[in-house]
Write a protein that holds these residues in place. Sequence first.
Motif, PDB file in Angstrom:
ATOM      1  N   GLU A 117      -5.487  -4.695   9.783  1.00 54.06           N
ATOM      2  CA  GLU A 117      -4.155  -4.090   9.874  1.00 54.06           C
ATOM      3  C   GLU A 117      -3.691  -3.642   8.486  1.00 54.06           C
ATOM      4  N   ILE A 118      -3.941  -4.487   7.495  1.00 53.56           N
ATOM      5  CA  ILE A 118      -3.566  -4.154   6.114  1.00 53.56           C
ATOM      6  C   ILE A 118      -4.409  -2.987   5.611  1.00 53.56           C
ATOM      7  N   LEU A 119      -5.676  -2.966   5.967  1.00 54.87           N
ATOM      8  CA  LEU A 119      -6.553  -1.851   5.611  1.00 54.87           C
ATOM      9  C   LEU A 119      -5.978  -0.529   6.122  1.00 54.87           C
ATOM     10  N   ASP A 120      -5.418  -0.540   7.323  1.00 59.12           N
ATOM     11  CA  ASP A 120      -4.783   0.656   7.873  1.00 59.12           C
ATOM     12  C   ASP A 120      -3.603   1.112   7.014  1.00 59.12           C
ATOM     13  N   VAL A 121      -2.838   0.166   6.481  1.00 57.59           N
ATOM     14  CA  VAL A 121      -1.703   0.497   5.601  1.00 57.59           C
ATOM     15  C   VAL A 121      -2.219   1.138   4.318  1.00 57.59           C
ATOM     16  N   PHE A 122      -3.268   0.576   3.739  1.00 57.74           N
ATOM     17  CA  PHE A 122      -3.864   1.155   2.532  1.00 57.74           C
ATOM     18  C   PHE A 122      -4.342   2.578   2.821  1.00 57.74           C
ATOM     19  N   ASN A 123      -5.008   2.760   3.955  1.00 56.82           N
ATOM     20  CA  ASN A 123      -5.526   4.083   4.306  1.00 56.82           C
ATOM     21  C   ASN A 123      -4.406   5.084   4.550  1.00 56.82           C
ATOM     22  N   LEU A 124      -3.268   4.609   5.031  1.00 56.17           N
ATOM     23  CA  LEU A 124      -2.103   5.469   5.244  1.00 56.17           C
ATOM     24  C   LEU A 124      -1.665   6.133   3.939  1.00 56.17           C
ATOM     25  N   LEU A 125      -1.832   5.425   2.829  1.00 55.42           N
ATOM     26  CA  LEU A 125      -1.498   5.974   1.507  1.00 55.42           C
ATOM     27  C   LEU A 125      -2.580   6.890   0.953  1.00 55.42           C
ATOM     28  N   GLY A 126      -3.698   6.967   1.632  1.00 54.24           N
ATOM     29  CA  GLY A 126      -4.791   7.795   1.144  1.00 54.24           C
ATOM     30  C   GLY A 126      -5.691   7.078   0.153  1.00 54.24           C
ATOM     31  N   LEU A 127      -5.598   5.753   0.113  1.00 53.52           N
ATOM     32  CA  LEU A 127      -6.471   4.983  -0.769  1.00 53.52           C
ATOM     33  C   LEU A 127      -7.852   4.875  -0.142  1.00 53.52           C
ATOM     34  N   VAL A 128      -8.878   4.941  -0.963  1.00 54.18           N
ATOM     35  CA  VAL A 128     -10.239   4.668  -0.505  1.00 54.18           C
ATOM     36  C   VAL A 128     -10.337   3.147  -0.499  1.00 54.18           C
ATOM     37  N   SER A 129     -10.402   2.555   0.695  1.00 56.07           N
ATOM     38  CA  SER A 129     -10.216   1.116   0.824  1.00 56.07           C
ATOM     39  C   SER A 129     -11.350   0.437   1.565  1.00 56.07           C
ATOM     40  N   LYS A 130     -11.467  -0.874   1.300  1.00 51.74           N
ATOM     41  CA  LYS A 130     -12.469  -1.678   2.000  1.00 51.74           C
ATOM     42  C   LYS A 130     -12.005  -3.124   2.029  1.00 51.74           C
TER      43      LYS A 130
END
Length: 92
Positions: free
Chosen positions: A29-42
């Motif tokens: 769920e937190i990963l989705d928030v990071f991705n919402l900002l356009g961060l390349v996340s894992k």
Amino acid sequence: MKNHIECHYKDGALIFCTTHSYSYSKAHEILDVFNLLGLVSKLRVKSANLFGVVGRLHVNYDPFQNDPGKWSEVVSELVRNKTFLEEKLEAF
């Protein structure tokens, strides 16, 4: 407000990391928030059943050139994104 996010500059990017560990489902769920900002996340494994989230945002900044205006832009971007993430992670 608790500190849920750490941020630093490394190799041309702002790196945002969660300070706490979460279950797999919460971490996604937190990963989705990071991705919402356009961060390349894992997800980052913290222990057998706990995970952190790391996100990277490339910024066009060369630390070897003296450009206070550009550094101000980088800091503004850092503050804006960290504030957004902190507010969203309050729910977790």
